[in-house]
Design a protein around this motif. Structure first.
Motif, PDB file in Angstrom:
ATOM      1  N   THR A  29       6.947   2.566  -5.375  1.00 11.75           N
ATOM      2  CA  THR A  29       6.136   1.882  -6.389  1.00 11.75           C
ATOM      3  C   THR A  29       4.847   2.654  -6.647  1.00 11.75           C
ATOM      4  O   THR A  29       4.099   2.930  -5.704  1.00 11.75           O
ATOM      5  CB  THR A  29       5.772   0.460  -5.914  1.00 11.75           C
ATOM      6  OG1 THR A  29       6.961  -0.254  -5.558  1.00 11.75           O
ATOM      7  CG2 THR A  29       5.019  -0.292  -6.994  1.00 11.75           C
ATOM      8  N   PHE A  34       1.203  -1.445  -8.112  1.00  9.56           N
ATOM      9  CA  PHE A  34       0.820  -2.329  -7.012  1.00  9.56           C
ATOM     10  C   PHE A  34      -0.538  -2.966  -7.265  1.00  9.56           C
ATOM     11  O   PHE A  34      -0.714  -4.186  -7.135  1.00  9.56           O
ATOM     12  CB  PHE A  34       0.803  -1.536  -5.704  1.00  9.56           C
ATOM     13  CG  PHE A  34       0.038  -2.187  -4.586  1.00  9.56           C
ATOM     14  CD1 PHE A  34       0.538  -3.319  -3.953  1.00  9.56           C
ATOM     15  CD2 PHE A  34      -1.188  -1.680  -4.180  1.00  9.56           C
ATOM     16  CE1 PHE A  34      -0.176  -3.928  -2.924  1.00  9.56           C
ATOM     17  CE2 PHE A  34      -1.900  -2.280  -3.149  1.00  9.56           C
ATOM     18  CZ  PHE A  34      -1.397  -3.404  -2.514  1.00  9.56           C
ATOM     19  N   ASP A  37      -0.631  -5.664  -9.967  1.00  9.79           N
ATOM     20  CA  ASP A  37       0.070  -6.880  -9.565  1.00  9.79           C
ATOM     21  C   ASP A  37      -0.752  -7.746  -8.619  1.00  9.79           C
ATOM     22  O   ASP A  37      -0.643  -8.972  -8.645  1.00  9.79           O
ATOM     23  CB  ASP A  37       1.399  -6.500  -8.912  1.00  9.79           C
ATOM     24  CG  ASP A  37       2.295  -7.704  -8.694  1.00  9.79           C
ATOM     25  OD1 ASP A  37       2.455  -8.508  -9.635  1.00  9.79           O
ATOM     26  OD2 ASP A  37       2.836  -7.845  -7.580  1.00  9.79           O
ATOM     27  N   ALA A 230      -0.281  -5.933   1.528  1.00  6.83           N
ATOM     28  CA  ALA A 230       0.818  -5.462   0.685  1.00  6.83           C
ATOM     29  C   ALA A 230       2.130  -6.130   1.071  1.00  6.83           C
ATOM     30  O   ALA A 230       2.897  -6.559   0.202  1.00  6.83           O
ATOM     31  CB  ALA A 230       0.942  -3.942   0.778  1.00  6.83           C
ATOM     32  N   HIS A 235       5.081  -6.146  -1.575  1.00  5.76           N
ATOM     33  CA  HIS A 235       5.057  -4.724  -1.905  1.00  5.76           C
ATOM     34  C   HIS A 235       5.252  -3.924  -0.615  1.00  5.76           C
ATOM     35  O   HIS A 235       4.308  -3.311  -0.086  1.00  5.76           O
ATOM     36  CB  HIS A 235       3.740  -4.349  -2.591  1.00  5.76           C
ATOM     37  CG  HIS A 235       3.674  -4.749  -4.026  1.00  5.76           C
ATOM     38  ND1 HIS A 235       4.150  -3.957  -5.048  1.00  5.76           N
ATOM     39  CD2 HIS A 235       3.212  -5.886  -4.607  1.00  5.76           C
ATOM     40  CE1 HIS A 235       3.967  -4.578  -6.207  1.00  5.76           C
ATOM     41  NE2 HIS A 235       3.406  -5.757  -5.974  1.00  5.76           N
ATOM     42  N   TYR A 237       6.704  -1.121   0.012  1.00  9.75           N
ATOM     43  CA  TYR A 237       6.450   0.314  -0.036  1.00  9.75           C
ATOM     44  C   TYR A 237       4.985   0.613   0.310  1.00  9.75           C
ATOM     45  O   TYR A 237       4.689   1.486   1.144  1.00  9.75           O
ATOM     46  CB  TYR A 237       6.795   0.878  -1.424  1.00  9.75           C
ATOM     47  CG  TYR A 237       6.418   2.330  -1.585  1.00  9.75           C
ATOM     48  CD1 TYR A 237       7.253   3.343  -1.114  1.00  9.75           C
ATOM     49  CD2 TYR A 237       5.211   2.698  -2.195  1.00  9.75           C
ATOM     50  CE1 TYR A 237       6.890   4.686  -1.240  1.00  9.75           C
ATOM     51  CE2 TYR A 237       4.852   4.029  -2.330  1.00  9.75           C
ATOM     52  CZ  TYR A 237       5.691   5.014  -1.849  1.00  9.75           C
ATOM     53  OH  TYR A 237       5.335   6.337  -1.971  1.00  9.75           O
ATOM     54  N   TRP A 238       4.064  -0.119  -0.303  1.00  5.65           N
ATOM     55  CA  TRP A 238       2.651   0.124  -0.012  1.00  5.65           C
ATOM     56  C   TRP A 238       2.249  -0.457   1.331  1.00  5.65           C
ATOM     57  O   TRP A 238       1.295   0.009   1.964  1.00  5.65           O
ATOM     58  CB  TRP A 238       1.760  -0.352  -1.164  1.00  5.65           C
ATOM     59  CG  TRP A 238       1.735   0.719  -2.204  1.00  5.65           C
ATOM     60  CD1 TRP A 238       2.475   0.791  -3.351  1.00  5.65           C
ATOM     61  CD2 TRP A 238       1.005   1.948  -2.126  1.00  5.65           C
ATOM     62  NE1 TRP A 238       2.250   1.981  -4.006  1.00  5.65           N
ATOM     63  CE2 TRP A 238       1.350   2.711  -3.277  1.00  5.65           C
ATOM     64  CE3 TRP A 238       0.107   2.486  -1.212  1.00  5.65           C
ATOM     65  CZ2 TRP A 238       0.809   3.970  -3.518  1.00  5.65           C
ATOM     66  CZ3 TRP A 238      -0.432   3.747  -1.450  1.00  5.65           C
ATOM     67  CH2 TRP A 238      -0.078   4.470  -2.594  1.00  5.65           C
TER      68      TRP A 238
END
Length: 451
Positions: A29, A34, A37, A230, A235, A237-238
């Motif tokens: 992402t 990120f 959002d 995150a 999220h 990935y982060w």
């Protein structure tokens, strides 16, 4: 810099942890996606982080109120607003990629150039990696994301942040004048963010109070909180990438030359050369700092070469790789760990590490204050030079010492990961980390009580 090639250190640790190794691949992402959002909640998180740092870090220079992150709904400048709120170099790169060791995995479909991931002028030490580009939404393993990200703070994240570093943002970030570091190195201005001299003698701090001005704990806590945040917002990935950023600073504190101002020098020697400097004779101090810097570079260069070789050969019995892979009991992580555990263990071994470098390393590398070892390409032959001069036993001795230094990170790095992924099991964080002796005593009590 501290240990060279952080991914080669981080990956073995992560591979033994089911919460990372068996995690569902996360869709890559872009940072801006990120941030947009989570913008409204992020403002509160960063405000809480600033409050924590002001309360718990005695020498912390507060973030100017004008840089506080505010949810404006403007996607066009959200990246810049975020970087300035956490006070990193706003020019850093955050492409979607992973960095496997070159030649180990199949050639990726698209490779990034080193200058697409790093803003440093010299990226030659990144040549061992393939920077494999990812597409937005492409699933990627947690181990790959964290290991890759664990090298990123050395790509310029903390470069130029002080008001005397010649950058516009250094003028308004609020960190003041750079307290210490080697200006002769491309990455020299990052030193106060990657080093923590917490265990020097009180009399040394009395005459060199600038040594207290360091920020690893600030970064470690910030990226731990951002990682949790995150994950909580879906999220992953982060979550993994911020985790890797935090692990970098933890790992740095396991390097003896990052936790001791002048390894090998006693308190009286340090006071004497400082007194001479105050009286106008700066040569002894300048030479001591340069020798320490050169030994630091010699150690990290040696480590990078032997670790790369061990990983390429999959030599799990190699002392350094074995130290990272070995299963151990993992104590609960709390805010005192970076200072009271990792940095303390690192500081305690500084003399024997320094003595070994002087004994085994090429003399002109570690005993000549008139050279800048970081500028000499011949340093990349350091392992061969050590072996030719002192035999294989010298190489083994240096490897064993580095394995000892990395062992504390292997334990507490796992604790950091678990604290992020399993926060309910985390021990209560100490209210302050400004008193390391108190923190250590509390930790001992907790261990004795089984907490």
């Amino acid at each position: 810099m501290a240990w060279e090639h952080h991914p080669l250190i981080t990956e073995p640790i992560l591979s033994t942890m089911t919460e990372v190794a068996e995690a569902v691949p996360a869709p890559a992402t872009p940072l801006e996606t990120f941030l947009v959002d989570v913008e409204s909640d992020l403002a509160g998180l960063l405000a809480a982080e600033e409050a924590w740092a002001r309360k718990n870090l005695a020498s912390y220079k507060p973030c100017p109120d004008a840089l506080a992150f505010v949810a404006t709904g403007n996607a066009g400048d959200i990246r810049d607003r975020f970087f300035k709120a956490i006070r990193v170099n706003p020019n850093i790169r955050t492409p979607l990629y992973i960095s496997p060791l070159g030649g180990v995995s199949p050639i990726p479909k698209r490779l990034l150039d080193p200058d697409e991931v790093s803003i440093l002028q010299d990226t030659s030490n990144l040549s061992v990696f393939d920077f494999a580009a990812l597409d937005p939404g492409e699933p990627v393993s947690a181990v790959a994301v964290v290991a890759t990200a664990s090298n990123e703070p050395d790509y310029g994240m903390d470069i130029g942040l002080f008001e005397d570093n010649g950058t516009d943002f250094g003028q308004y970030y609020g960190f003041g004048v750079q307290p210490f570091g080697n200006p002769g190195l491309d990455y020299g201005s990052q030193a106060p963010f990657h080093m923590g001299f917490y265990h020097e003698s009180p009399i040394v701090f009395l005459f060199a109070s600038f040594l207290k001005e360091s920020y690893p704990e600030y970064r470690i806590h910030l990226f731990q909180s951002l990682s949790k945040f995150a994950f909580d917002h879906g999220h992953d990935y982060w979550g993994w990438r911020f985790m890797g950023w935090g692990l970098h600073y933890l790992c740095d504190l396991s390097m003896p030359y990052h936790t001791t101002a002048l390894p090998g020098y006693g308190t009286l020697q340090m006071l004497f050369i400082n007194l001479l400097d105050m009286l106008g004779w700066s040569t002894p101090k300048d030479h001591a700092v340069q020798l320490s810097s050169n030994r630091h570079v010699a150690l990290e260069t040696f480590e990078g070469i032997v670790m790369e070789d061990a990983v390429r050969r999959n030599d799990t019995q190699h002392p350094m790789l074995a130290a990272l892979l070995q299963a151990r009991d993992i104590p609960a992580y709390n805010d005192a760990v970076p200072r009271a555990r990792i940095a303390k263990a690192s500081h305690d071994m500084n003399r024997k590490m320094d003595k070994a470098l002087v004994q085994y390393m090429p003399a002109h590398f570690v005993n000549d204050p008139l050279i800048e070892l970081g500028h000499l390409p011949v340093r990349n032959q350091i392992v061969e030079l050590v072996e030719s001069a002192h035999g294989a036993i010298a190489v083994t001795r240096l490897e064993q010492l580095q394995a000892e230094a990395l062992a504390s990170f292997a334990v507490h790095g796992r604790g950091y990961v678990k604290a992020i992924r399993q926060p309910a099991k985390q021990a209560h964080a100490l209210d302050t980390v400004s008193e390391p002796l108190t923190a250590l005593l509390i930790s001992w009590v907790r261990m004795a009580m089984g907490l």
